[in-house]
Scaffold this motif. Sequence first.
Motif, PDB file in Angstrom:
ATOM      1  N   ILE A 143      11.452 -10.887   2.299  1.00 60.35           N
ATOM      2  CA  ILE A 143      13.101 -10.735   2.210  1.00 60.35           C
ATOM      3  C   ILE A 143      13.542 -11.532   1.199  1.00 60.35           C
ATOM      4  N   ARG A 144      14.362 -10.576   0.227  1.00 57.01           N
ATOM      5  CA  ARG A 144      15.037 -11.148  -0.720  1.00 57.01           C
ATOM      6  C   ARG A 144      16.422 -10.570  -1.071  1.00 57.01           C
ATOM      7  N   PRO A 145      17.373 -11.646  -1.429  1.00 55.25           N
ATOM      8  CA  PRO A 145      18.609 -11.004  -1.895  1.00 55.25           C
ATOM      9  C   PRO A 145      18.849 -10.158  -2.642  1.00 55.25           C
ATOM     10  N   ALA A 146      19.759  -9.193  -2.389  1.00 51.94           N
ATOM     11  CA  ALA A 146      19.849  -8.004  -3.238  1.00 51.94           C
ATOM     12  C   ALA A 146      21.322  -7.432  -3.288  1.00 51.94           C
ATOM     13  N   ASP A 147      22.277  -7.704  -4.220  1.00 52.55           N
ATOM     14  CA  ASP A 147      23.649  -7.121  -4.167  1.00 52.55           C
ATOM     15  C   ASP A 147      24.586  -7.475  -2.880  1.00 52.55           C
ATOM     16  N   GLY A 148      24.457  -8.753  -2.552  1.00 51.72           N
ATOM     17  CA  GLY A 148      24.953  -9.282  -1.190  1.00 51.72           C
ATOM     18  C   GLY A 148      24.517  -9.008  -0.189  1.00 51.72           C
ATOM     19  N   ALA A 149      23.459  -8.462   0.082  1.00 50.20           N
ATOM     20  CA  ALA A 149      22.744  -7.965   1.098  1.00 50.20           C
ATOM     21  C   ALA A 149      21.200  -8.510   1.009  1.00 50.20           C
ATOM     22  N   LEU A 150      20.327  -8.113   1.922  1.00 45.61           N
ATOM     23  CA  LEU A 150      19.035  -8.652   2.126  1.00 45.61           C
ATOM     24  C   LEU A 150      18.227  -7.380   2.047  1.00 45.61           C
ATOM     25  N   ARG A 151      17.280  -7.085   1.117  1.00 46.33           N
ATOM     26  CA  ARG A 151      16.186  -6.226   1.044  1.00 46.33           C
ATOM     27  C   ARG A 151      14.820  -6.780   1.692  1.00 46.33           C
ATOM     28  N   VAL A 152      14.511  -5.967   2.641  1.00 47.95           N
ATOM     29  CA  VAL A 152      13.500  -6.131   3.350  1.00 47.95           C
ATOM     30  C   VAL A 152      12.229  -5.266   3.179  1.00 47.95           C
ATOM     31  N   SER A 153      11.031  -5.772   2.413  1.00 47.77           N
ATOM     32  CA  SER A 153       9.864  -4.936   2.383  1.00 47.77           C
ATOM     33  C   SER A 153       8.993  -5.425   3.355  1.00 47.77           C
ATOM     34  N   TRP A 154       8.442  -4.450   4.223  1.00 46.75           N
ATOM     35  CA  TRP A 154       7.332  -4.658   5.407  1.00 46.75           C
ATOM     36  C   TRP A 154       6.300  -3.746   5.410  1.00 46.75           C
ATOM     37  N   LEU A 184      -5.473  -4.796  11.857  1.00 50.89           N
ATOM     38  CA  LEU A 184      -6.224  -5.731  11.126  1.00 50.89           C
ATOM     39  C   LEU A 184      -7.731  -6.011  11.717  1.00 50.89           C
ATOM     40  N   GLY A 185      -8.632  -6.241  10.680  1.00 50.54           N
ATOM     41  CA  GLY A 185      -9.829  -6.665  11.071  1.00 50.54           C
ATOM     42  C   GLY A 185     -10.697  -5.556  11.332  1.00 50.54           C
ATOM     43  N   LEU A 186     -10.496  -4.024  11.050  1.00 55.77           N
ATOM     44  CA  LEU A 186     -11.512  -3.178  11.247  1.00 55.77           C
ATOM     45  C   LEU A 186     -12.494  -3.369  10.282  1.00 55.77           C
ATOM     46  N   ALA A 187     -13.754  -2.740  10.639  1.00 52.22           N
ATOM     47  CA  ALA A 187     -14.942  -2.815   9.938  1.00 52.22           C
ATOM     48  C   ALA A 187     -14.626  -2.378   8.440  1.00 52.22           C
ATOM     49  N   ARG A 188     -13.907  -1.017   8.573  1.00 48.64           N
ATOM     50  CA  ARG A 188     -13.575  -0.176   7.301  1.00 48.64           C
ATOM     51  C   ARG A 188     -12.100  -0.263   6.947  1.00 48.64           C
ATOM     52  N   PRO A 189     -11.699  -1.426   6.360  1.00 49.43           N
ATOM     53  CA  PRO A 189     -10.382  -1.546   5.809  1.00 49.43           C
ATOM     54  C   PRO A 189      -9.682  -0.328   5.507  1.00 49.43           C
ATOM     55  N   PRO A 190      -8.438   0.057   6.294  1.00 46.80           N
ATOM     56  CA  PRO A 190      -7.563   1.290   5.852  1.00 46.80           C
ATOM     57  C   PRO A 190      -6.813   1.187   4.826  1.00 46.80           C
ATOM     58  N   ARG A 191      -6.258   2.095   3.969  1.00 49.45           N
ATOM     59  CA  ARG A 191      -5.005   2.057   3.136  1.00 49.45           C
ATOM     60  C   ARG A 191      -3.870   1.683   3.808  1.00 49.45           C
ATOM     61  N   ARG A 192      -3.094   0.857   3.269  1.00 50.99           N
ATOM     62  CA  ARG A 192      -1.983   0.034   3.632  1.00 50.99           C
ATOM     63  C   ARG A 192      -0.583   0.860   3.341  1.00 50.99           C
ATOM     64  N   THR A 193       0.520   0.825   4.041  1.00 52.17           N
ATOM     65  CA  THR A 193       1.532   1.479   3.278  1.00 52.17           C
ATOM     66  C   THR A 193       2.740   0.544   3.792  1.00 52.17           C
ATOM     67  N   GLY A 194       3.759   0.369   2.860  1.00 52.86           N
ATOM     68  CA  GLY A 194       4.717  -0.564   2.923  1.00 52.86           C
ATOM     69  C   GLY A 194       6.051   0.305   3.141  1.00 52.86           C
ATOM     70  N   ARG A 195       7.109  -0.085   3.908  1.00 52.68           N
ATOM     71  CA  ARG A 195       8.308   0.284   4.127  1.00 52.68           C
ATOM     72  C   ARG A 195       9.308  -0.833   3.659  1.00 52.68           C
ATOM     73  N   THR A 196      10.569  -0.220   3.588  1.00 53.71           N
ATOM     74  CA  THR A 196      11.874  -0.943   2.998  1.00 53.71           C
ATOM     75  C   THR A 196      12.938  -0.785   3.748  1.00 53.71           C
ATOM     76  N   LEU A 197      13.889  -1.728   4.006  1.00 46.84           N
ATOM     77  CA  LEU A 197      15.198  -1.634   4.762  1.00 46.84           C
ATOM     78  C   LEU A 197      16.273  -2.460   4.044  1.00 46.84           C
ATOM     79  N   THR A 198      17.348  -2.516   4.439  1.00 44.82           N
ATOM     80  CA  THR A 198      18.534  -3.343   3.895  1.00 44.82           C
ATOM     81  C   THR A 198      19.137  -3.780   5.026  1.00 44.82           C
ATOM     82  N   LEU A 199      19.374  -5.290   4.935  1.00 47.58           N
ATOM     83  CA  LEU A 199      20.244  -5.707   5.867  1.00 47.58           C
ATOM     84  C   LEU A 199      21.767  -6.141   5.330  1.00 47.58           C
ATOM     85  N   ALA A 200      22.523  -5.792   5.853  1.00 45.66           N
ATOM     86  CA  ALA A 200      23.911  -5.970   5.527  1.00 45.66           C
ATOM     87  C   ALA A 200      24.451  -7.347   6.083  1.00 45.66           C
TER      88      ALA A 200
END
Length: 601
Positions: A481-492, A519-535
């Motif tokens: 979570i980081r500030p961005a233009d008076g809001a909070l930008r969340v990457s998760w 988490l913790g699988l024998a063959r780690p998968p490819r991970r994907t991130g998402r973003t959203l903004t909190l006013a």
Amino acid sequence: MSEHGRGRVSVPIPALADPDRLRSLDETRLDAVPDEAFDRFARLVGDLLDVPVALVSLVDAERQFFPGATGLPEPWAARRETPLSHSFCQHVVDIEMPLVLPDARLYPRVRLNLAIEDLGVVAYAGMPLTDLDGRVLGSLCAIDSKPRAWTKEQLRTLADLAAACSSELRLRIALRGAEQARRRAEEAHGRLAMLAGMSETLGGTLDVTTAVDRLGHAMVPLLADWCLITLVDPAGRPRTVTGVHRDAEREADLARFAELLTTGLSGESQIRSVLRTGRPAVRAVAGLDDVARGTTHPDLVPLADRLGVGSHLTVPITAAGDRVIGAVTLVNRQGRRGFDASDLRTAQDIGVRAGQAVGNSRLYGEQRHVAEVLQHSMLPALPAVPGIELAARYLPAADRVEVGGDWYDAFVQPDGELIAAIGDVAGHDIEAAATMGQLRNLVRGNAYGRNDPVEDLVAHLDRAMGGLRVPTVATAVLARIRPADGALRVSWCNAGHPPPLLVRADGTVSVADGRGPLLGLARPPRRTGRTLTLAPGDTLLLHTDGLIERRDQPIDEGQADLLAHLRAGGPGVPLDLLCDRLLAAAHQWEDDVALLALRAG
């Protein structure tokens, strides 16, 4: 014995008070009320012997009563009984032979008997009425108000009728015995069923209070009218006393009695003796004097009077190594039979089973306490971050042996950004709690001071768990979570965890979807991130599945219920109050619950 104030004294007859005879008399279930069968015998005597009065007279220790009678004058005809001062039949019981008196006024044994004056008894012929063991219960008697020379034929007829009348009495006693045998068989069957189910009943919970309550309700009213269960502290002193009474209106009295008993036992107390020696104690006949001797508080005797005391027994509750950890006391009120050897054996069996249940509960409580202390020690204090309000909650399952691996974390990066995480380690025991601590530390060590995208941080966490051989699979959500233009930008990034929920300042609620593999699988998968903004005023809610998972419904329904609850709460609910409401709404949670909520300021 007083002769009703007339100055005449009769000598007590020991045979009348013989307990076996009185027990047999009681088993006829006859009293001073008309009984058609015995009235018929009286009428036959009156007709065949041509006498004005004939009686089937049964004699106890204080009176004679007439289940069969004909020709009695009033008021005796209505009363159907007289005191012993008016009884000739008591002498038949005494001598265990026929008593034949042509003129009672001439015989010293009876010439002062008030039956002569009040009932007009002059001539009397009484034949013994006996039970199967030959005990005389009374007599079948013929009475005349004038002198009479009884003939052999009359006495033989009276004896034959007495034999038939005795057979009827024996039949009544046998029926009573059969009824008692049936009742005892039913009681025995009920006890066996109770004992068979008691291990399951007590084993269904590891909470001591619940186990004790179930134990009390299993014993009452099957074994006793009321019971007390005393548990001791490590020094052997009564720590808690609880009870169950068969009458709901006596619950308050019993609760007060139990409360006072924790400090009100005297040195002569049966309970204290059992706790000290480990040996059971039985009082087949008891009363308030026993309570007075065994207690020190003045309120206990009147309370016991209202609860009812006729007999009682106490057995120890023993844990491993025959250590006494409590006592079970069973109490019957007057009117219910006293406790016997069979009751004692049943109660001792219960004491052993109760000891196992209480011992397991205490051991569980100690283990759970260790696990909870371990788990709480690994849950961090939330940091203070400008522009971000944080709140968190953790609650273990309501009634479980296990303490799970739910966790949350929030920490500030060197550049001021906030890292937030929540997760759940597979398993429900101290090992799961310890593994949770390892995983949380891995998350911190893996993310602190690094600016990588959250999906890369989670991918690196996968590799670290495999390389370090962390023995578990887990779910987690990691967010930056980081500030961005008076809001909070969340990457998760979501690794198999329930998705975050977004509660907007206007009260609208949505699901931040995008769940990935565990988490913790024998063959780690490819991970994907998402973003959203909190006013400002928007809230991001991270939670474990204990908040939405129920044994009796799909998890999707649980999530729908949670969303509906969030919508019903309306906008602007303080963050701490929001978390408390969510836990209260899940009042019957079946798993641990962790919440981490953050709101843009």
